[in-house]
Scaffold this motif. Structure first.
Motif, PDB file in Angstrom:
ATOM      1  N   ARG A  57       0.885  -1.108  -0.069  1.00 18.27           N
ATOM      2  CA  ARG A  57      -0.025  -0.221   0.033  1.00 18.27           C
ATOM      3  C   ARG A  57       0.774   1.119  -0.100  1.00 18.27           C
ATOM      4  O   ARG A  57       0.348   2.276  -0.244  1.00 18.27           O
ATOM      5  CB  ARG A  57      -0.718   0.031   1.270  1.00 18.27           C
ATOM      6  CG  ARG A  57      -2.206  -0.161   1.124  1.00 18.27           C
ATOM      7  CD  ARG A  57      -2.675  -0.163   2.707  1.00 18.27           C
ATOM      8  NE  ARG A  57      -3.974   0.746   2.622  1.00 18.27           N
ATOM      9  CZ  ARG A  57      -4.633   0.902   3.890  1.00 18.27           C
ATOM     10  NH1 ARG A  57      -4.430   0.234   4.950  1.00 18.27           N
ATOM     11  NH2 ARG A  57      -5.620   1.539   3.886  1.00 18.27           N
ATOM     12  N   SER A  80      -3.538  -2.197  -1.830  1.00 18.11           N
ATOM     13  CA  SER A  80      -3.894  -2.837  -0.383  1.00 18.11           C
ATOM     14  C   SER A  80      -4.100  -4.206  -0.960  1.00 18.11           C
ATOM     15  O   SER A  80      -4.822  -4.875  -1.982  1.00 18.11           O
ATOM     16  CB  SER A  80      -4.972  -2.496   0.114  1.00 18.11           C
ATOM     17  OG  SER A  80      -5.395  -3.299   1.138  1.00 18.11           O
ATOM     18  N   ALA A  82      -6.366  -6.098   0.408  1.00 14.04           N
ATOM     19  CA  ALA A  82      -7.826  -6.279   0.424  1.00 14.04           C
ATOM     20  C   ALA A  82      -8.397  -5.798  -1.025  1.00 14.04           C
ATOM     21  O   ALA A  82      -9.579  -6.128  -1.074  1.00 14.04           O
ATOM     22  CB  ALA A  82      -8.250  -5.343   1.375  1.00 14.04           C
ATOM     23  N   ARG A  83      -7.642  -5.142  -1.783  1.00 16.86           N
ATOM     24  CA  ARG A  83      -8.093  -4.975  -3.156  1.00 16.86           C
ATOM     25  C   ARG A  83      -7.682  -5.537  -4.240  1.00 16.86           C
ATOM     26  O   ARG A  83      -7.088  -5.312  -5.213  1.00 16.86           O
ATOM     27  CB  ARG A  83      -7.694  -3.280  -3.351  1.00 16.86           C
ATOM     28  CG  ARG A  83      -9.192  -2.581  -2.803  1.00 16.86           C
ATOM     29  CD  ARG A  83      -8.968  -0.955  -2.791  1.00 16.86           C
ATOM     30  NE  ARG A  83      -8.296  -0.568  -1.722  1.00 16.86           N
ATOM     31  CZ  ARG A  83      -8.356  -0.625  -0.350  1.00 16.86           C
ATOM     32  NH1 ARG A  83      -9.608  -0.963   0.034  1.00 16.86           N
ATOM     33  NH2 ARG A  83      -7.449  -0.211   0.367  1.00 16.86           N
ATOM     34  N   GLU A 217      -6.497  -1.084   9.573  1.00 11.75           N
ATOM     35  CA  GLU A 217      -5.782  -2.280   9.413  1.00 11.75           C
ATOM     36  C   GLU A 217      -6.651  -3.436   9.600  1.00 11.75           C
ATOM     37  O   GLU A 217      -6.517  -4.440   8.887  1.00 11.75           O
ATOM     38  CB  GLU A 217      -4.428  -2.193  10.319  1.00 11.75           C
ATOM     39  CG  GLU A 217      -3.521  -1.242   9.710  1.00 11.75           C
ATOM     40  CD  GLU A 217      -2.058  -1.310  10.618  1.00 11.75           C
ATOM     41  OE1 GLU A 217      -1.709  -2.038  10.882  1.00 11.75           O
ATOM     42  OE2 GLU A 217      -1.704  -0.157  10.651  1.00 11.75           O
ATOM     43  N   GLU A 220      -9.075  -4.038   6.713  1.00 18.26           N
ATOM     44  CA  GLU A 220      -8.374  -4.795   5.870  1.00 18.26           C
ATOM     45  C   GLU A 220      -8.447  -6.007   5.816  1.00 18.26           C
ATOM     46  O   GLU A 220      -8.548  -7.008   4.805  1.00 18.26           O
ATOM     47  CB  GLU A 220      -7.188  -3.928   5.359  1.00 18.26           C
ATOM     48  CG  GLU A 220      -7.306  -2.439   5.176  1.00 18.26           C
ATOM     49  CD  GLU A 220      -7.728  -2.208   3.742  1.00 18.26           C
ATOM     50  OE1 GLU A 220      -7.131  -2.396   2.816  1.00 18.26           O
ATOM     51  OE2 GLU A 220      -8.635  -1.527   3.652  1.00 18.26           O
ATOM     52  N   THR A 223     -11.497  -8.028   5.691  1.00 15.67           N
ATOM     53  CA  THR A 223     -12.238  -8.090   4.198  1.00 15.67           C
ATOM     54  C   THR A 223     -11.308  -9.261   3.456  1.00 15.67           C
ATOM     55  O   THR A 223     -11.758 -10.145   2.666  1.00 15.67           O
ATOM     56  CB  THR A 223     -12.035  -6.679   3.543  1.00 15.67           C
ATOM     57  OG1 THR A 223     -12.614  -5.808   4.392  1.00 15.67           O
ATOM     58  CG2 THR A 223     -12.302  -6.999   2.142  1.00 15.67           C
TER      59      THR A 223
END
Ligand SMILES: C[S@@+](CC[C@H](N)C(=O)[O-])C[C@H]1O[C@@H](n2cnc3c(N)ncnc32)[C@H](O)[C@@H]1O
Length: 295
Positions: A57, A80, A82-83, A217, A220, A223
């Motif tokens: 990130r 991230s 998470a993405r 955090e 994230e 997820t």
């Protein structure tokens, strides 16, 4: 920052490589590539039919990793973990086979005086991993109400003096002397919480709490564990997560307890050997958990 020498020493490298169980033809993701310490070793051990996706990130950290994690088999992206999904879609990859997350903060970020991550630095309190998004910690201190600040220190720092700290931050702001630098915050903490030289400095947990809040955090991580991994890790694929505090470790432990989805390989987490703890003190609080996605 990326031109300076890396001070970060990756933890449990031997254990990570052993648990990854590398074999030909894998898509491996290092979701927190940092200075590339783990990825470099993975790259040395993986075969020519495998590929490595490295995410971070923090653009400055990604630039560091790009200096040492290179080649046709490497794909680095500023993102991230998470993405991950749009990145896999863009690359035309349905499943990844191995995942490593080494959570938290790199020693290089801690040492960067312009970011405010470390309480031994005097820099502005920013603390965002991705400086193009979200609110720096100093702005949070200028805008958040007392209850919100108290909750951050209590929930993410398990700090008994959370209320007094929050009150004091708001009082300083009203007096026209907002807490804007790492040095300001350290001084405030030392004024309110006694420093016991046999224990870690109280600012350690306050800075950690603030960083967790600024970067969302725990959200994230949740997820990733509950939404991304179940759909994008190949059945039979392995996930390794290294955590450095109990809030994160609890989330990982709970996620891997979902027996319909995971074969949990570490009922007790793997920890660093005593000899690693001696030469790499940051490894003292590291916990490695591993699970295999069921078919
Ligand atoms: C402990 S360091 C990783 C060190 C790395 N394993 C190495 O050997 O150099 C953690 C890294 O994760 C990054 N990070 C934190 N949260 C992230 C997220 N949600 N997605 C991607 N990277 C993240 C930080 O910017 C930092 O560079």
């Amino acid at each position: 920052m990326s031109s300076e020498r890396t001070v970060h020493v990756p933890v449990m490298v031997h254990e990570v490589l052993e648990q990854l169980q590398l074999q030909p033809g894998l898509t491996i993701m290092d979701g927190t590539v940092g200075a590339g310490g783990h990825s470099q070793k993975i790259l040395q051990q993986m075969d020519s039919t495998s590929r490595l996706i490295g995410l971070d990130r923090d653009a400055a950290m990604l630039a560091r990793s790009a200096q040492v994690v290179q080649g046709e088999q490497v794909i680095l992206r500023e993102s991230s973990y998470a993405r991950l999904e749009p990145i896999l879609d863009e690359l035309g990859i349905e499943y990844i086979d191995r995942v490593l997350l080494d959570l938290g903060l790199s020693s290089d970020q801690l040492a960067d005086t312009s970011r405010g991550f470390g309480f031994e630095t005097a820099g502005p309190l920013d603390m965002r991993f991705d400086v193009s998004q979200g609110m720096p910690a100093a702005e949070l201190f200028r805008t958040a109400n007392e209850e919100t600040l108290e909750k951050i220190f209590r929930d993410y720092g398990e700090e008994p003096e959370a209320r007094r700290l929050a009150q004091e931050i708001v009082t300083c702001r009203r007096r026209g002397q907002p807490i804007g630098t790492a040095a300001d915050l350290k001084q405030l903490v030392e004024r309110l919480i006694p420093v016991d030289r046999h224990r870690s400095h109280p600012a350690t947990r306050i800075f950690q709490a603030l960083r967790i809040a600024v970067n969302g955090e725990l959200d994230e991580l949740e997820t990733f564990l509950h939404k991304i991994l179940p759909s994008r890790l190949r059945p039979g694929g392995r996930v390794l997560v290294i955590t450095f505090h109990s809030l994160e470790d609890r989330l990982v432990k709970q996620a891997f307890r979902e027996t319909t989805l995971w074969e949990n390989l570490t009922r007790k987490p793997i920890v660093a050997t005593p000899s690693e703890v001696r030469w790499n003190p940051r490894s003292r609080s590291a916990k490695l958990r591993v699970a295999v996605r069921k078919a």
